[in-house]
Design a protein around this motif. Structure first.
Motif, PDB file in Angstrom:
ATOM      1  N   PHE A  93     -22.005  -8.641 -11.965  1.00 46.94           N
ATOM      2  CA  PHE A  93     -21.926  -9.227 -10.789  1.00 46.94           C
ATOM      3  C   PHE A  93     -20.806  -9.152 -10.135  1.00 46.94           C
ATOM      4  CE2 PHE A  93     -20.799 -13.532  -7.810  1.00 46.94           C
ATOM      5  CZ  PHE A  93     -21.622 -13.281  -7.092  1.00 46.94           C
ATOM      6  N   THR A  94     -19.929  -9.763 -10.870  1.00 41.50           N
ATOM      7  CA  THR A  94     -18.487  -9.358 -10.619  1.00 41.50           C
ATOM      8  C   THR A  94     -17.665  -7.946 -10.829  1.00 41.50           C
ATOM      9  OG1 THR A  94     -17.921 -11.902 -11.677  1.00 41.50           O
ATOM     10  CG2 THR A  94     -15.375 -10.301 -10.592  1.00 41.50           C
ATOM     11  N   ARG A  95     -18.545  -6.890 -11.349  1.00 41.31           N
ATOM     12  CA  ARG A  95     -18.070  -5.481 -10.455  1.00 41.31           C
ATOM     13  C   ARG A  95     -18.437  -5.275  -9.391  1.00 41.31           C
ATOM     14  NH1 ARG A  95     -21.081  -3.069 -15.302  1.00 41.31           N
ATOM     15  NH2 ARG A  95     -19.006  -4.111 -16.055  1.00 41.31           N
ATOM     16  N   ARG A  96     -19.571  -5.932  -8.514  1.00 44.77           N
ATOM     17  CA  ARG A  96     -20.582  -5.248  -7.696  1.00 44.77           C
ATOM     18  C   ARG A  96     -19.547  -5.169  -6.665  1.00 44.77           C
ATOM     19  NH1 ARG A  96     -25.865  -6.573  -7.558  1.00 44.77           N
ATOM     20  NH2 ARG A  96     -25.020  -8.116  -8.966  1.00 44.77           N
ATOM     21  N   ARG A  97     -18.918  -7.111  -6.762  1.00 43.10           N
ATOM     22  CA  ARG A  97     -18.163  -7.150  -5.715  1.00 43.10           C
ATOM     23  C   ARG A  97     -16.621  -6.380  -5.895  1.00 43.10           C
ATOM     24  NH1 ARG A  97     -19.302 -13.248  -3.945  1.00 43.10           N
ATOM     25  NH2 ARG A  97     -17.564 -12.645  -2.954  1.00 43.10           N
ATOM     26  N   LEU A  98     -16.392  -6.501  -6.784  1.00 45.86           N
ATOM     27  CA  LEU A  98     -14.564  -6.102  -7.025  1.00 45.86           C
ATOM     28  C   LEU A  98     -14.653  -4.055  -6.300  1.00 45.86           C
ATOM     29  CD1 LEU A  98     -13.568  -6.936 -10.332  1.00 45.86           C
ATOM     30  CD2 LEU A  98     -11.737  -7.554  -8.239  1.00 45.86           C
ATOM     31  N   LEU A  99     -16.148  -3.627  -6.511  1.00 51.23           N
ATOM     32  CA  LEU A  99     -16.295  -2.282  -6.249  1.00 51.23           C
ATOM     33  C   LEU A  99     -16.426  -2.334  -4.743  1.00 51.23           C
ATOM     34  CD1 LEU A  99     -17.764  -0.849  -9.030  1.00 51.23           C
ATOM     35  CD2 LEU A  99     -15.752   0.194  -8.259  1.00 51.23           C
ATOM     36  N   ASP A 100     -16.910  -3.634  -4.109  1.00 51.20           N
ATOM     37  CA  ASP A 100     -17.285  -3.750  -2.261  1.00 51.20           C
ATOM     38  C   ASP A 100     -15.792  -3.576  -2.089  1.00 51.20           C
ATOM     39  OD1 ASP A 100     -19.483  -3.329  -2.789  1.00 51.20           O
ATOM     40  OD2 ASP A 100     -20.607  -5.550  -2.224  1.00 51.20           O
ATOM     41  N   LEU A 101     -14.935  -4.523  -2.665  1.00 55.82           N
ATOM     42  CA  LEU A 101     -14.107  -4.496  -2.094  1.00 55.82           C
ATOM     43  C   LEU A 101     -12.435  -3.686  -2.193  1.00 55.82           C
ATOM     44  CD1 LEU A 101     -11.797  -7.414  -1.115  1.00 55.82           C
ATOM     45  CD2 LEU A 101     -10.915  -7.639  -3.748  1.00 55.82           C
ATOM     46  N   ALA A 102     -13.329  -2.944  -2.977  1.00 57.77           N
ATOM     47  CA  ALA A 102     -12.016  -1.916  -3.671  1.00 57.77           C
ATOM     48  C   ALA A 102     -12.563  -0.505  -2.488  1.00 57.77           C
ATOM     49  CB  ALA A 102     -12.368  -0.944  -4.936  1.00 57.77           C
ATOM     50  N   GLN A 103     -14.107  -0.628  -1.752  1.00 56.64           N
ATOM     51  CA  GLN A 103     -14.368   0.404  -1.366  1.00 56.64           C
ATOM     52  C   GLN A 103     -12.825   0.855   0.392  1.00 56.64           C
ATOM     53  OE1 GLN A 103     -18.182   0.531  -0.205  1.00 56.64           O
ATOM     54  NE2 GLN A 103     -18.279   2.118   1.360  1.00 56.64           N
ATOM     55  N   ARG A 104     -13.788  -1.479   0.596  1.00 56.14           N
ATOM     56  CA  ARG A 104     -12.926  -1.636   1.592  1.00 56.14           C
ATOM     57  C   ARG A 104     -11.418  -1.948   1.930  1.00 56.14           C
ATOM     58  NH1 ARG A 104     -14.489  -7.680   1.936  1.00 56.14           N
ATOM     59  NH2 ARG A 104     -16.241  -7.352  -0.195  1.00 56.14           N
ATOM     60  N   TYR A 105     -10.759  -1.933   0.686  1.00 57.46           N
ATOM     61  CA  TYR A 105      -9.451  -1.869   0.553  1.00 57.46           C
ATOM     62  C   TYR A 105      -8.817  -0.313   0.926  1.00 57.46           C
ATOM     63  CZ  TYR A 105      -7.658  -6.305  -0.362  1.00 57.46           C
ATOM     64  OH  TYR A 105      -7.700  -6.959  -0.786  1.00 57.46           O
ATOM     65  N   ASP A 106     -10.055   0.455   0.158  1.00 62.64           N
ATOM     66  CA  ASP A 106     -10.481   2.543   0.733  1.00 62.64           C
ATOM     67  C   ASP A 106      -9.928   2.418   2.475  1.00 62.64           C
ATOM     68  OD1 ASP A 106      -9.549   3.021  -1.983  1.00 62.64           O
ATOM     69  OD2 ASP A 106     -11.797   3.605  -2.148  1.00 62.64           O
TER      70      ASP A 106
END
Length: 65
Positions: free
Chosen positions: A22-35
């Motif tokens: 769950f946290t991995r998916r949220r962190l990867l979404d966050l990384a995509q927004r930062y990208d």
């Protein structure tokens, strides 16, 4: 500023490697927004055209309230 967001994106990906699903998916979404934020401003979504004021003749003279 672009380097700042790129660094945050990489940190989020690093944390995601050790996180639960769950946290991995949220962190990867966050990384995509930062990208997306780290892209040069020329590739960002264009701003909408500025609003224009209606002609003053629409408001001239006596009118009903």
């Amino acid at each position: 500023m672009e380097e700042f967001y790129r660094g945050f994106a990489q940190r989020a990906r690093d944390l995601a490697e050790k996180a639960d699903p769950f946290t991995r998916r949220r962190l990867l979404d966050l990384a995509q927004r930062y990208d997306l934020k780290s892209r040069p401003s020329g590739s960002a979504r264009p701003l909408p055209p500025p609003r224009t004021n209606p002609p003053s003749t629409l408001f001239a003279g006596p009118g009903e309230a």
